[in-house]
Design an enzyme around this catalytic site. Structure first.
Site, short mmCIF file in Angstrom:
data_model
loop_
_atom_site.label_atom_id
_atom_site.label_comp_id
_atom_site.label_asym_id
_atom_site.label_seq_id
_atom_site.Cartn_x
_atom_site.Cartn_y
_atom_site.Cartn_z
N CYS A 363 0.75 -1.23 -0.06
CA CYS A 363 -0.06 0.04 -0.16
C CYS A 363 0.92 1.31 0.14
O CYS A 363 1.78 1.33 0.59
CB CYS A 363 -0.69 -0.06 1.22
SG CYS A 363 -1.73 -1.28 1.41
N ASN A 575 -5.99 3.80 2.64
CA ASN A 575 -5.15 3.25 1.64
C ASN A 575 -6.51 2.76 0.72
O ASN A 575 -7.66 2.82 0.96
CB ASN A 575 -4.19 2.12 1.94
CG ASN A 575 -4.94 1.09 2.38
OD1 ASN A 575 -5.54 1.12 3.36
ND2 ASN A 575 -4.60 -0.06 2.09
N CYS A 577 -7.41 -0.19 0.57
CA CYS A 577 -8.56 -1.06 1.15
C CYS A 577 -8.87 -0.59 2.74
O CYS A 577 -9.50 -1.18 3.41
CB CYS A 577 -8.02 -2.37 1.24
SG CYS A 577 -7.36 -3.03 -0.58
N THR A 578 -8.83 0.73 3.11
CA THR A 578 -9.19 1.35 4.32
C THR A 578 -8.41 0.68 5.60
O THR A 578 -8.96 1.17 6.35
CB THR A 578 -10.69 1.54 4.35
OG1 THR A 578 -11.20 0.16 4.80
CG2 THR A 578 -11.18 1.93 3.06
N GLU A 579 -7.37 0.01 5.69
CA GLU A 579 -6.85 -0.56 6.91
C GLU A 579 -5.46 0.10 7.22
O GLU A 579 -5.10 -0.28 8.36
CB GLU A 579 -6.63 -2.18 6.81
CG GLU A 579 -5.26 -2.56 6.10
CD GLU A 579 -5.36 -2.69 4.42
OE1 GLU A 579 -4.47 -2.91 3.73
OE2 GLU A 579 -6.43 -2.11 3.89
N PRO A 762 -7.81 -7.10 3.56
CA PRO A 762 -8.87 -7.77 3.07
C PRO A 762 -8.57 -9.29 2.68
O PRO A 762 -9.35 -10.38 2.81
CB PRO A 762 -9.42 -7.25 1.66
CG PRO A 762 -8.93 -5.80 1.58
CD PRO A 762 -7.72 -5.66 2.65
#
Length: 1001
Positions: A363, A575, A577-579, A762
């Site tokens: 990321c 990022n 994927c939001t993590e 994910p």
């Protein structure tokens, strides 16, 4: 009723160019050209048999069948190449799949039953006929020579494939293989015939997925060994123990010659390395996992794969150990972890470790400044980062809004949207080396004056020059906005060039400065601003989220208030994927390096095996830290940032598989408690491992001044959020079971090797490789067909099948019922209630349970989680409650909304074909947050009934017992905003099995 696809028709042939080269292998071994007319005829007869043949029905059926036929044809030909051969069963499987996806359940059920009847009739006829002489058949090898079919070898390979697996046998595979053979069949087609024969049995017995994988492995062995030998060569699995060491040397030599692999790998002690290879682990793959590796990960030359699975894992392990002192020992340690599926590195690491371009990071986060140089540099950076499989998160908030003054030209800005359009096209153009689509996510803060146009970016209507159909988008939402939503107050939108410091402020400092700017706007001191009702903007955000699937909802203040790196900057976005929650600036591009623990491998019937988990986590953290030094950096800003802060993101996958193993329904306090305890251990071991690395290798450069240096661990940083929220908008559990004080003191004195250590990604593809459920996801369905870039795969929940077998309930009728009811047990009367609760599917589980479990994990994590949310029948009120509930529970981010719209079932309403699924809730949803009101800092949630895991020693024993069921908390309601009616809208929220969706891969 006749449903046989082999019947003829006079319908004009498809215009698809690929059709001309595609052949169909019939059950008698003959070959005919592919003709979509036959599919159309078969489906038409099926619909007429169920729906009737009156004029009105016939008209509807004609249009419907044409659409379904086109879908079947596109799916079948998606991966077709020259001289592709499709088996008749493969075509019929696809017809059945499209009928089920279209929710034409009665037609699909009739079709399934008809196929079963025909199969039984064929079997009876074959049993009564003389045995077929296979010796008359010939196989065309890769060198073009026809040789007699060696049926004994086919039988041996299939026998190997079923060996050691329960409830499978070689007979049905061999029988089905025989039906699909013809004289002159190629060696590849012969291998494919065996694989397809086993695939057709997966829905009846999940272990046939392993049989299919083992048959694919045989095909791969022949491909790889023949390529390296320069002549046709085959080897069975039992021969590989002796062949693998020599093969590995040949593979490595050839990969280096092709400049695919780093020549330094040849300098390892290969005797030591090859002695550690475990050929038997080639048998551990399911079909989806091995096919995914075959299609997208293994090294190849001109399309020919010559990297076998254990060579792949060893190549990755050697690449990660290349700078270790005892690199052979570390490589073997890393290989053991990867090849046993206890831990899996992220996709870029698997793609590129040990290669000549080891871009291993997952990321990249960037901030785009408000000038043309920065904007166009951002496009270039995106392209360079995406080229080697990096996922991108771009913070666009600093770019001035529509109508803002441009001093240099004395003109007005067109706003941020035109620039986002170019970013979208860049992501499409640079498709990660052809291995997967380029992927980026644009973030914008909720106060930006262009926010309403930003919300429309994914719409399919309007000016296409102001749309980004291929780029993800996300809202970066400050707490002040949601406070105003709940207070039904106004909200002011600004252009960032007039309020530049808002971008870097968060928490109470942001709220105070924001109010000052509002007052300045009232006084006429700010030129570009617009006032809206906060509730109206929130409603529109949620409506767009449902209708287009974007922008996602992420929360600015929790990400910053709990960031260990507050002293060095600001988290401006997450990022792709939001993590990931790392600082970005014009000078630094944040980088994160990911990998995930397979939780299923660390539980047993008695609970969590903490000794095994500690060993896995310590090795995994070392592997991820190594990535930072080995990494190939495509831009200097990424290198500088990564070497200064050294962030990593250790996550987990297979969470629901672990719950199945423990017998805990996802909709239960016991499951929430297990989420809490398992993450506490991962957090403890990960932080401890990073501290050990700091002692061995040194602290990261910016350690001093961080929360770590002050002895504030992630669990402690929760208090910072509580203080900023003043306790009136936070409902979190802050309990713990381990003795954290010794570790806290060690972190303060010894330091940390990594600024950040945990993030739950994910794991869409790597969980497929390991054969477990994605990340922290609930199970989509117990029986479904998964579509991804490698094709369509029948997926059956093996845990459910095992449970049904134990109750004597697994049979053909159960398979048919699961198909009919979309993989749900809810309406199957003979299934006991406890199994319905345990195996409830994603849309049968109230999403508040997912939020509760995520909230309990979030207190242990220094970054965030990719949390998908599911709603079976969305409405504005439900979305409002759910997303504000997530905010009240202290979450940092959310990811995709996965929804079944209100009209989802209406696509199949031909004469009563309903197919609507009634949700099954094992227990009521957990309590929502109370209405906002002044309150003291929240105390921990009430504990469930006393359990063996309630008190865990600081040095845990080998096994933590499973948590027993707990009392159910009665739900409460959040304050309401006006509802949004989605009844007439078929939304574009994620549908789980989209092959173009990053989260579905």
């Amino acid at each position: 009723m006749s449903l046989d696809i082999t019947e003829t028709s006079q319908r004009p042939p498809s215009v698809t160019e690929k059709t001309a080269t595609v052949r169909v292998i019939r059950r008698d071994g003959s070959v005919s050209p592919f003709d979509a007319n036959k599919i159309s005829v078969a489906m038409t007869k099926a619909f007429l048999a169920v729906e009737g043949d009156d004029a009105a029905a016939s008209s509807r059926i004609h249009h419907l069948v044409a659409e379904l036929t086109e879908q079947v044809e596109q799916s079948l030909l998606r991966h077709a190449g020259p001289e592709t051969a499709l088996h008749i069963e493969q075509i019929q499987d696809q017809v059945e799949l499209m009928l089920m996806r279209g929710e034409h359940h009665k037609v699909a059920r009739a079709y399934v039953l008809y196929r079963d009847e025909r199969a039984k009739a064929r079997a009876a006829a074959e049993a009564a006929s003389p045995a077929r002489d296979e010796n008359v058949l010939h196989v065309k090898s890769a060198d073009g020579v026809l040789r007699p079919l060696d049926w004994d070898r086919v039988a041996h390979v299939v026998g190997e494939a079923v060996a050691g697996l329960s409830d499978v046998s070689s007979e049905p595979v061999l029988t089905e293989t025989r039906r699909n053979l013809y004289d002159g069949i190629s060696a590849d087609e012969l291998a494919l015939a065996q694989i397809m024969a086993a695939r057709t049995l997966v829905e009846q017995e999940p272990n046939y997925s392993y049989v299919s994988a083992r048959l694919l492995a045989d095909k791969l062995r022949a491909e790889a060994l023949s390529y390296l030998a320069g002549r046709p060569r085959q080897a069975s699995q039992d021969e590989m123990a002796g062949i693998y060491p020599g093969y590995f040397r040949d593979y490595l030599r050839r990969a280096i010659e092709l400049e695919l692999v780093n020549p330094e790998l040849a300098q390892f002690d290969l005797d030591r390395i090859t002695a550690a290879l475990r050929p038997e682990r080639d048998l551990d793959f399911g079909f989806l996992g091995l096919q995914t590796l075959y299609d997208r990960y293994f090294q190849h030359h001109n399309g020919t794969r010559f990297e076998l699975p254990q060579a792949f894992f060893m190549r990755v392990a050697m690449g990660l150990a290349i700078r270790e002192d005892d690199r052979e020992a570390r490589a073997i340690e890393f290989y053991e972890l990867l090849s046993s599926f206890h831990f899996m590195a992220s996709t870029p690491t698997l793609f590129n470790s040990g290669t000549t371009r080891p871009q291993l990071s997952s990321c990249f986060l960037t901030t785009v400044d408000d000038d043309l140089d920065s904007i166009f540099q951002a496009y270039k950076n995106n392209a360079l980062l995406a080229k080697y499989s990096g996922g991108l998160g771009n913070d666009w908030t600093p770019v001035r809004g529509l109508g803002a003054h441009i001093k240099g030209t004395n003109g007005q800005s067109q706003g941020v949207v035109p620039f986002l359009k170019i970013a979208n096209d860049t992501a499409v153009a640079v498709n990660q080396g052809g291995k997967r689509k380029g992927a980026a996510c644009a973030y914008l803060e909720t106060w930006h004056v262009d926010i309403e146009e930003f919300l429309d970016l994914r719409k399919n209507t309007g000016d296409d020059r102001r749309r980004t159909h291929d780029m993800n988008t996300a809202n970066w939402v400050p707490d002040e906005f949601l406070r105003r939503v709940e207070a039904n107050e106004g909200w002011t939108l600004f252009s960032p060039n007039e309020v530049p410091d808002l971008h870097d402020l968060y928490g109470n400092a942001f709220a105070e400065r924001y109010r000052e700017y509002e007052a300045a706007a009232e006084r006429g001191e700010i030129k570009v601003f617009r006032k809206v009702r906060a509730v109206d903007l929130w409603r529109r955000m949620l409506t767009m989220l449902f209708e287009t699937g974007h922008p996602w909802i992420t929360f600015k203040d929790p990400c910053n208030l709990r960031s260990p790196q507050q002293h060095t900057g600001v988290v401006h976005s997450s990022n792709l994927c939001t993590e990931i929650t790392l600082n970005t600036s014009a000078d630094e591009v944040a980088v994160c390096n990911l990998g995930s623990v397979n939780l299923l491998k660390h539980v047993g019937p008695d609970g969590l095996d903490t000794a095994r988990l500690e060993k896995t986590v310590r090795t995994a953290v070392r592997m991820l830290d190594n990535v930072i030094d080995i990494n190939f950096y495509t831009i200097p800003e990424a290198r500088r940032s990564n070497l200064r802060h050294r962030p990593i993101g250790l996550g987990l996958m297979g969470f629901q598989d672990a719950l199945f193993e423990l017998g805990l329904p996802l909709s239960s306090e016991a499951a929430v408690e297990f989420a809490d305890r398992s993450m506490e251990y991962i957090s403890y071991y990960a932080i401890s491992a990073s501290t050990d690395l700091a002692e061995e290798r040194g602290q990261y450069q910016t350690f001093e001044g961080s929360l770590w240096s002050k002895g504030i661990l992630p669990i402690d940083s929760m208090q910072l959020l509580i203080d900023a929220r003043r306790g009136d908008a936070l409902d979190v559990d802050t309990s713990s079971t381990l003795d954290w004080e010794p570790l806290r003191q060690r972190v303060r004195t010894v330091g940390m090797r990594n600024s950040n250590v945990m993030a739950i990604a994910p794991t869409a593809t790597i969980s497929n490789i390991c054969g477990v459920g994605q990340s922290i996801e609930p199970l989509f369905q117990n029986l479904f067909v998964k579509s991804n870039m490698s094709g369509d795969f029948t997926v059956v929940n093996p845990h459910l099948v095992r449970s049904l077998k134990e109750r004597g309930l697994w049979d053909e009728v159960m398979v048919s019922d699961l198909k009919y009811f979309d993989g749900s047990l809810g309406q199957i009367d003979r299934v006991p209630d406890d199994l319905k609760a345990l195996y409830a599917t994603a849309f049968e589980v109230e999403s508040k349970w997912l939020v509760d479990a995520a909230s309990r994990r979030q207190k242990w994590i220094d970054q965030a989680q990719s949390l998908n949310l599911y709603i079976a029948a969305p409405s504005g009120r439900k979305l409002d409650e759910l997303y504000r509930y997530a905010w009240h529970k202290g979450l940092k981010t959310t990811y995709y909304l996965r929804a079944q719209s209100a009209t989802h079932v209406e696509k199949s309403t031909l004469r009563g074909t309903d197919g609507k699924l009634n949700a099954v809730s094992a227990t009521p949803a957990p309590a929502a947050s109370p209405s906002p009101s002044p309150a003291p800092s929240p105390s921990p949630s009430p504990s469930p009934s006393p359990s063996p895991s309630a008190a865990v020693p600081a040095t845990p024993s080998a096994v933590v017992p499973a948590v027993p069921p707990a009392p159910v908390v009665k739900p409460k309601e959040l304050p309401k905003v006006d509802d949004v009616d989605f009844a007439a809208t078929d939304g574009a929220a994620c549908r789980i099995d989209d092959p173009d969706c990053e989260a579905c891969q």
